[in-house]
Design an enzyme around this catalytic site. Structure first.
Site, PDB file in Angstrom:
ATOM      1  N   ASP A   1       0.861  -1.177   0.000  1.00 32.00           N
ATOM      2  CA  ASP A   1       0.000   0.000   0.000  1.00 32.00           C
ATOM      3  C   ASP A   1       0.905   1.237   0.000  1.00 32.00           C
ATOM      4  O   ASP A   1       1.741   1.386   0.897  1.00 32.00           O
ATOM      5  CB  ASP A   1      -0.833  -0.039   1.294  1.00 32.00           C
ATOM      6  CG  ASP A   1      -2.192   0.587   1.153  1.00 32.00           C
ATOM      7  OD1 ASP A   1      -2.263   1.687   0.587  1.00 32.00           O
ATOM      8  OD2 ASP A   1      -3.173  -0.010   1.632  1.00 32.00           O
TER       9      ASP A   1
ATOM     10  N   ASP B   1      -2.969   4.685  -2.094  1.00 31.02           N
ATOM     11  CA  ASP B   1      -3.957   5.260  -1.178  1.00 31.02           C
ATOM     12  C   ASP B   1      -4.325   6.701  -1.543  1.00 31.02           C
ATOM     13  O   ASP B   1      -3.449   7.507  -1.881  1.00 31.02           O
ATOM     14  CB  ASP B   1      -3.327   5.245   0.230  1.00 31.02           C
ATOM     15  CG  ASP B   1      -4.293   5.650   1.324  1.00 31.02           C
ATOM     16  OD1 ASP B   1      -5.282   4.939   1.504  1.00 31.02           O
ATOM     17  OD2 ASP B   1      -4.037   6.673   1.991  1.00 31.02           O
TER      18      ASP B   1
ATOM     19  N   GLU C   1      -6.792   3.950  -5.203  1.00 27.82           N
ATOM     20  CA  GLU C   1      -8.027   4.372  -4.547  1.00 27.82           C
ATOM     21  C   GLU C   1      -8.337   5.766  -5.084  1.00 27.82           C
ATOM     22  O   GLU C   1      -7.615   6.721  -4.810  1.00 27.82           O
ATOM     23  CB  GLU C   1      -7.818   4.417  -3.022  1.00 27.82           C
ATOM     24  CG  GLU C   1      -9.103   4.663  -2.274  1.00 27.82           C
ATOM     25  CD  GLU C   1      -8.888   4.995  -0.805  1.00 27.82           C
ATOM     26  OE1 GLU C   1      -9.718   4.594   0.005  1.00 27.82           O
ATOM     27  OE2 GLU C   1      -7.883   5.664  -0.466  1.00 27.82           O
TER      28      GLU C   1
ATOM     29  N   HIS D   1     -11.053  -2.927   4.311  1.00 31.52           N
ATOM     30  CA  HIS D   1     -10.826  -2.611   5.723  1.00 31.52           C
ATOM     31  C   HIS D   1     -11.540  -1.334   6.171  1.00 31.52           C
ATOM     32  O   HIS D   1     -11.482  -0.987   7.347  1.00 31.52           O
ATOM     33  CB  HIS D   1      -9.319  -2.487   5.977  1.00 31.52           C
ATOM     34  CG  HIS D   1      -8.722  -1.333   5.222  1.00 31.52           C
ATOM     35  ND1 HIS D   1      -8.483  -1.392   3.860  1.00 31.52           N
ATOM     36  CD2 HIS D   1      -8.365  -0.092   5.609  1.00 31.52           C
ATOM     37  CE1 HIS D   1      -7.995  -0.226   3.463  1.00 31.52           C
ATOM     38  NE2 HIS D   1      -7.905   0.576   4.510  1.00 31.52           N
ATOM     39  N   ASP D   2     -12.147  -0.615   5.245  1.00 28.30           N
ATOM     40  CA  ASP D   2     -12.859   0.623   5.589  1.00 28.30           C
ATOM     41  C   ASP D   2     -14.376   0.455   5.555  1.00 28.30           C
ATOM     42  O   ASP D   2     -15.106   1.417   5.803  1.00 28.30           O
ATOM     43  CB  ASP D   2     -12.501   1.738   4.588  1.00 28.30           C
ATOM     44  CG  ASP D   2     -11.062   2.186   4.703  1.00 28.30           C
ATOM     45  OD1 ASP D   2     -10.509   2.140   5.812  1.00 28.30           O
ATOM     46  OD2 ASP D   2     -10.490   2.590   3.667  1.00 28.30           O
TER      47      ASP D   2
HETATM   48  C1  GLC Z   1      -7.661   5.313   2.805  1.00 27.81           C
HETATM   49  C2  GLC Z   1      -7.506   4.075   3.664  1.00 27.81           C
HETATM   50  C3  GLC Z   1      -8.029   4.361   5.033  1.00 27.81           C
HETATM   51  C4  GLC Z   1      -7.206   5.480   5.629  1.00 27.81           C
HETATM   52  C5  GLC Z   1      -7.172   6.700   4.700  1.00 27.81           C
HETATM   53  C6  GLC Z   1      -6.096   7.658   5.095  1.00 27.81           C
HETATM   54  O1  GLC Z   1      -8.973   5.688   2.602  1.00 27.81           O
HETATM   55  O2  GLC Z   1      -8.139   2.986   3.048  1.00 27.81           O
HETATM   56  O3  GLC Z   1      -8.009   3.223   5.866  1.00 27.81           O
HETATM   57  O4  GLC Z   1      -7.739   5.864   6.874  1.00 27.81           O
HETATM   58  O5  GLC Z   1      -6.912   6.347   3.364  1.00 27.81           O
HETATM   59  O6  GLC Z   1      -4.838   7.210   4.696  1.00 27.81           O
END
Ligand code: GLC
Length: 553
Positions: free
Chosen positions: A102, A204, A261, A330-331
């Site tokens: 990641d 990310d 993402e 995980h979110d």
């Molecule tokens: C992304 C991750 C999340 C994190 C955020 C900040 O959305 O998936 O878990 O809190 O980025 O890095």
């Protein structure tokens, strides 16, 4: 239209997301670790997994469970050592599993040495590595942007006499991508990991890296007079220049695949983001490329809304690009709990969801525990929740006048802890996750839902997952085939046809908890390959029934 059957390998595999803190603890300290992951590679290979995505394992104060990195070149001691990482990479290779890291490059931890230096003064070697601004004349923050985790997106720093910007928590200062030294430092990090043998990256929060030229106040969207930062900074003009440079300097012409993402990307912009001339291979776009945010239960989505959102992303990527199919990460809450009522049969529901995951067009991303049908926790006290966003959303709801019951129901539905409870391996104490004290409580249903129990049950969610993943691996139709929606207006049935070179598969899933009927002429003389009810009638679907029919043509 799919051009040829010579698909890149990452289009043929199943990816599996691991939340390292909660997967497998090897040393008994209550946290999962890299050795624990290495010990479970046989299991992962047996599932037909070709890539594991680990959420961040770099050195971190863990305020946002690793998404606050303090050193990208070190492994968080909680997870092990660099030797453990090298060993995991080597062992994964033996199991034909690629490791995806990641990359958290929008921000770092405020304890990262870059920030520690930058905050000291307005004149140091890192002074321009973050986004610093003077206060307004009255001393207040430079504008009214609200961070994604709540509160102002600006935090005051007395030493510098300035505010710094943070898209997420105040402990996660945003990097200044305008500075070429910052960009080079980030590319060096990614290349270091490629050198170690990492074969893929999940990137990310990447849509936030380019800030707009103007930091003026935005139009308030709530009573606090603030505007959500991501409405002001996502996918801003000029971002593609950064991303093209990123690609050229890191993964272009290398055997590395990427999934970013990237919320807010619209179908018409896809060609710049993925595919032949795009910057990445796939995008996690939570809005399904404008189809709708299928996780946002508060919007009271109907089954039809969810289905059509998914169809939108299938159609948007039909000509250009490739979709990462996912229900969970995980979110997000667990998909069985998010989509169906408590009364629904979780085994049938789990199989119905996995049928879609493994037969839509794209690369499936399964999240640890999804393959055994893990569910939400529904804790009834806010004190049980560890995750920072659950706590801040709870406080916000209470401040806005919601009662404790209502606020906790909201947390139960959305909390990221739902997906973060330890993996349920067996029925022994702590589900075989740790012999110590788990960092986060287990879901108390682990004696019923666990890997060992399901291994021995041919009717389990796990057995279903294995059958379909093995089938997908060899099915030219599922890998290469076109996607065509059937019964588009049906409010219960999610049906589609995948076709490749004169062969087709028709997938029919009753996405509801009531019986559903359709005209059997839809199937002609197609033959049944799979049914989560054992047998199937052409024309009738029981609640949550999932069938796959095959035909020539
Ligand atoms: C992304 C991750 C999340 C994190 C955020 C900040 O959305 O998936 O878990 O809190 O980025 O890095």
């Amino acid at each position: 239209m799919q051009k040829s059957e010579a698909l890149e390998y990452w289009k043929k595999i199943v990816c599996y997301e691991i939340y390292p803190s909660s997967f497998q603890d090897a040393n008994g300290d209550g946290f999962g670790d890299l050795k624990g992951i290495a010990n479970r590679l046989d299991y992962l290979e047996s599932l037909g997994v070709g890539c594991i995505w680990m959420t961040p394992v770099y050195a971190s104060p863990m305020r946002d469970n690793g998404y606050d990195v303090s050193d990208f070149y070190k492994i968080n001691p909680q997870y092990g050592t660099m030797e453990d990482m090298d060993e995991l990479l080597a062992k994964a290779r033996e199991h034909h599993i690629v490791v995806m890291m990641d990359l958290v490059f929008n921000h770092v931890s405020k304890e990262h040495p870059w920030f520690l230096e930058s905050q000291k003064s307005r004149d140091n070697s890192k002074s321009d590595w973050f986004i610093w601004k003077d206060p307004k004349p009255d001393g207040s923050p430079p504008n009214n942007w609200r961070g994604i985790f709540g509160g102002s997106a600006w935090t005051w720093n007395a030493a510098r006499g300035q505010y710094y910007l943070h898209t997420f928590g105040d402990f996660q200062p945003d990097l200044n991508w305008e500075n070429p030294e910052v960009r080079k430092a980030l590319y060096d990090i990614a290349n270091f990991w490629i050198g170690k043998g990492v074969g893929a990256f999940r990137i990310d929060a990447i849509v936030y890296i380019k800030k707009p030229k103007d930091f003026a106040d935005g139009k308030p969207d709530a009573s606090d007079g603030m505007v959500l930062i991501h409405d002001m900074t996502a996918n801003t003009d000029g971002i593609l220049d950064f991303l093209r440079e990123f690609k050229t300097n890191v993964w272009k012409n290398k055997n590395v695949f990427t999934v970013a993402e990237a919320n807010g990307i619209r179908p018409e912009e896809l060609k710049n983001w993925v595919g032949e001339n795009g910057v990445f291979d796939m995008l996690f776009e939570f809005n399904h490329l404008q189809g709708g945010d299928i996780w946002f239960k508060a919007k009271k989505l109907s089954m039809l809304d969810i289905k059509m959102a998914i169809v939108r992303s299938q159609m948007a990527t039909a000509e250009n690009g490739w979709y990462p199919i996912f229900w969970e990460n995980h979110d997000k809450p667990r998909s069985i709990s998010a989509n169906f009522s408590n009364a629904a049969d979780p085994v049938l529901a789990g199989k119905a969801l996995l049928t879609l995951l493994l037969t839509l067009r794209g690369t499936p991303f399964v999240y640890q525990g999804e393959e055994i049908g893990m569910t939400n926790v529904n804790w009834d006290s806010i004190d049980a929740y560890n995750e920072l966003n659950s706590r801040s959303q709870y406080e916000l709801a209470r401040r806005e006048g919601f009662g404790a019951d209502e606020a906790i129901r909201f947390v139960q539905a959305f909390s990221r802890d739902n997906a973060r409870t330890p993996m349920q391996w067996d029925s022994s104490a702590n589900a075989g996750f740790t012999c110590g004290k788990p960092w986060l409580a287990l879901n108390e249903n682990y004696p019923q839902i666990n890997v060992q129990k399901e291994e021995g049950d041919p009717e389990s969610v796990l057995a279903w997952f294995r059958r379909l993943s093995k089938f997908r691996e060899k099915s030219e139709v599922l890998l290469n085939g076109d996607f065509q929606i059937l019964l588009a207006d049906d409010e219960r049935i999610f049906a589609y046809k995948r076709t490749f070179r004169g062969k087709s598969l028709t997938i029919l899933v009753n996405f509801s908890e009531a019986d559903a009927f359709y005209n059997k002429s839809l199937l002609g003389d197609a033959t049944l390959l799979f049914s989560n009810y054992g047998d199937a009638k052409k024309s009738h679907l029981h609640p949550l029934e999932a069938n796959i029919f095959s035909a020539d043509g």
